[in-house]
Design a protein around this motif. Sequence first.
Motif, PDB file in Angstrom:
ATOM      1  N   PHE A  50       0.845  -1.183   0.000  1.00 23.19           N
ATOM      2  CA  PHE A  50       0.000   0.000   0.000  1.00 23.19           C
ATOM      3  C   PHE A  50       0.884   1.237   0.000  1.00 23.19           C
TER       4      PHE A  50
ATOM      5  N   PHE B 101      -1.803  -3.012   6.108  1.00 22.52           N
ATOM      6  CA  PHE B 101      -3.119  -3.642   6.162  1.00 22.52           C
ATOM      7  C   PHE B 101      -3.322  -4.319   7.514  1.00 22.52           C
ATOM      8  N   TYR B 102      -4.506  -4.130   8.119  1.00 16.61           N
ATOM      9  CA  TYR B 102      -4.845  -4.755   9.396  1.00 16.61           C
ATOM     10  C   TYR B 102      -5.932  -5.814   9.215  1.00 16.61           C
TER      11      TYR B 102
ATOM     12  N   VAL C  97     -11.875  -1.561   4.807  1.00 18.06           N
ATOM     13  CA  VAL C  97     -10.475  -1.976   4.859  1.00 18.06           C
ATOM     14  C   VAL C  97      -9.826  -1.129   5.946  1.00 18.06           C
TER      15      VAL C  97
ATOM     16  N   PHE D 287      -6.452  -0.184   8.425  1.00 19.20           N
ATOM     17  CA  PHE D 287      -5.000  -0.190   8.454  1.00 19.20           C
ATOM     18  C   PHE D 287      -4.521  -0.110   9.901  1.00 19.20           C
TER      19      PHE D 287
END
Length: 90
Positions: free
Chosen positions: A24, A30-31, A43, A45
């Motif tokens: 990204f 990303f989480y 989405v 993070f």
Amino acid sequence: MIDFTVGDLRQQLEGLDDDVKLSFSGGLTFYRLKRWGDDEFIVEFSEPQAYLSDSFKKKNPNVKVAFISTEDVEWDESGIVGGPINVEVK
């Protein structure tokens, strides 16, 4: 916000192998995907979004969002250990 569907994502990912790495831009990590409703996911993070004060937004109209690194913050399963941290952008 522009709608972006799972179908749109599948189309973008079409032809990629399962082991292709996704990165990204902007240094975000990303989480998870979090259910937001019956037909929507968010989405998420690892970097929390900073609060932008009205005065900051007025002085900086091109800044739409800011994310804060929390590398030095201690976490447990319930969130930040030791109380809230100030993530305001000034």
